[in-house]
Structures are given as structure tokens and as C-alpha cells.
Design a protein around this motif. Sequence first.
Motif, short mmCIF file in Angstrom:
data_model
loop_
_atom_site.label_atom_id
_atom_site.label_comp_id
_atom_site.label_asym_id
_atom_site.label_seq_id
_atom_site.Cartn_x
_atom_site.Cartn_y
_atom_site.Cartn_z
N GLY A 4 15.82 -1.57 20.13
CA GLY A 4 14.54 -2.24 19.96
C GLY A 4 14.37 -2.62 18.50
O GLY A 4 14.83 -1.92 17.60
N ALA A 5 13.73 -3.76 18.27
CA ALA A 5 13.47 -4.22 16.91
C ALA A 5 12.01 -4.59 16.81
O ALA A 5 11.47 -5.28 17.67
N LEU A 6 11.39 -4.13 15.74
CA LEU A 6 9.97 -4.42 15.52
C LEU A 6 9.83 -4.98 14.11
O LEU A 6 10.21 -4.33 13.14
N GLU A 7 9.33 -6.20 14.02
CA GLU A 7 9.07 -6.79 12.71
C GLU A 7 7.56 -6.87 12.57
O GLU A 7 6.92 -7.68 13.24
N ALA A 8 7.03 -6.02 11.72
CA ALA A 8 5.58 -5.94 11.58
C ALA A 8 5.15 -6.71 10.35
O ALA A 8 5.47 -6.33 9.22
N GLY A 9 4.46 -7.81 10.55
CA GLY A 9 3.98 -8.63 9.44
C GLY A 9 2.46 -8.67 9.43
O GLY A 9 1.81 -8.24 10.39
N GLY A 10 1.93 -9.20 8.38
CA GLY A 10 0.48 -9.26 8.24
C GLY A 10 -0.19 -10.18 9.24
O GLY A 10 -1.33 -9.97 9.64
N THR A 11 0.53 -11.23 9.67
CA THR A 11 -0.08 -12.15 10.61
C THR A 11 0.41 -11.95 12.04
O THR A 11 -0.33 -12.11 12.99
N LYS A 12 1.71 -11.56 12.19
CA LYS A 12 2.18 -11.32 13.55
C LYS A 12 3.17 -10.16 13.60
O LYS A 12 3.79 -9.82 12.59
N ILE A 13 3.25 -9.61 14.80
CA ILE A 13 4.18 -8.52 15.05
C ILE A 13 5.15 -9.01 16.12
O ILE A 13 4.73 -9.45 17.19
#
Length: 296
Positions: A4-13
Motif C-alpha cells: 500500500g502507498a499513501l501520499e498525504a498532501g495538504g490538498t489531497k491524499i
Amino acid sequence: MRIGALEAGGTKIVCAIGDENGKIEIRVSYPTKTPGEMMPKIIEFFGGGKIDALGIGCFGPVDLNRQSPAYGYITSTPKLAWADYNIVGAFVEALKVPVGFDTDVNGAVLGEVVFGAARGCDAAIYITVGTGVGVGVYANGALLHGLVHPEAGHVLVTKREGDSYRGKCPYHANCLEGLAAGPAIMERWGKPAAELADREEVWELESDYIAQAVTNYILTLSPQKVILGGGVMHQEQMFPLVRKKVLDKLNFYLKNDILLKHIGDYIVPPMLGDDAGITGALLLGRQEAQRQAAAG
Ligand code: ADP
Ligand code: ZN
């Protein structure tokens, strides 16, 4: 292996599932809201034994020090709902798999080192110029953490004569992010960056600030590849400007052929494009699974 990969950004995840070779099979994206709203959806996406490991590339600041009681936490972020949030702990508890964790930009540089433009390098940097400016650093064959982790989007730059814009960073009057990230462009020129494509003076100024910082990164970190990504760098006319300005600022001090003859292959866009971050997160998951297997 399913990762699993999670890219957590300020505008979208962005959440994705892929394999250990970086192939992404399924992905979803959610606008970033509070942990209370988001975590159940994310856990449902990854849950039920669908993955063997998870990697998280996260907006920061984050605590990456494994000896620290706050390891795996998002720490002092201005996105207040996520401040002091134990994101790694929450996923370890819910998914019971190894969880790798790093900054979003360290994830992105890892993605480019393993599968992209920086393949074969043991020193490389990934700079994103978007809503903020972030820099991921790979040095001597590993992601650099050090005291906290690099926060090189906030390096100080010299304000250009005639630029009366006061800067958007609440901490620094003249840092790169405050003068050159997307929101600063919008505030200085009164329009979103994407709508200023034909205004030469915008990109002349923008590329100068970026080149100042890149010159300092080259002098400090000695990267073998400089990757420039993020929404603002979709203005590709900036690449030749940044390259030329970096050479001007170095002023032949470094007599290296890669710089002097091949700068077009040295300061480059991400080969993985906008997938650098999510691919990097996948690799953070792979790395953590390997680390835990080696540790027994
Ligand atoms: P984030 O940094 O939030 O993860 P992005 O890297 O997409 O996301 O950056 C968003 C910023 O990039 C916004 O400030 C937006 O104005 C700017 N941007 C997006 N597309 C373009 C474009 N084509 N040209 C210039 N700026 C752009
Ligand atoms: Zn700053």
C-alpha cells in the motif's frame, strides 16, 4: 508482495496498491480533510488483508527519529487537525503490517532514484514547487533525515531588485517558499500561476529564485541529479532559464562536465511525472518490510 502507498498532501491524499516493482494497480484520491473524516476511508481502502506493507510519504514536519517517543507523528503542521497526530501508530494498529514513513518529498526522491531520472545516483534531490516548496534529499545511498529532516523549501534567497512582494511565509521574509510557491505567484501577480504562462517576467523572476536555491543545494549537497517537480514546474519554459541561471551563479567555480556540458540532463523534470510521490511511498513500504524481515 502487495504494498500500500499513501501520499498525504495538504490538498489531497492519494492511496494506491501496487507491487514491489513499483507497478501501481489501483488508486484513489481524496481531498484532505481531518483525520476523523479520512482515516476510516483510508483504512477501509487498505484493510481486510489487501496489503503486506504500507508506505507513507507525508507532508511535514514529521518525526522520523525511531528513538523518539513521537516517531511516526505529524508534528507542528499548520494543518491543525493533523498536528501531533500519530499517523504511523494508527495504521500499524489498524492494518497490522510494517509501515514505512518519510516526508512526501523524500518519498519522491526515492521513487526517482529507484525507477526514474536519478537511477544509479547515490546523491540526488527532488524539489517540488507547488502549494509549498519541499526538498527530498538522497545522500550516500540513503534518505537524509538528520536533526529533523531537510526543510530546504525555506532556504533564504536574495530578493530581486524591483520585487516589492512581501513574501507569504509567516516565518521568513525572504525564503524560497514564501517568494516562489504557487500561492506567492498568485498573490504577487494577482492570478493563478497557470494563467500567467505567457507573462515572461513572471517566469524570469520565478526561475531566478529557484536557481538561487538550486545553486545552494548543489554547493551544499553535491547531488548527481536535480529533479524539479510540482505544479508550478508544469511551466516547462522555466527549465532552460533555471539551468542558465544556475550556471551563471556558479560562475565556473565547479569545473565538472556534467554541469558545464550536460546541464540539460542534470536539472530535469521527474521521469515518473506526478507519480514520483506515490511510487516513492510504495518503496517506503517495501523498504520497511525488508527492514523488519532482516531484523527478524
Ligand atoms: P501540492 O503542492 O498541493 O501537492 P501541486 O504540486 O499540484 O500540488 O501544486 C499546486 C500549485 O501549483 C498551485 O499553487 C497551482 O497554482 C500551481 N500550478 C498547478 N498547475 C500549474 C501550471 N500548469 N502552471 C503553473 N502553476 C501551476
Ligand atoms: Zn519560510
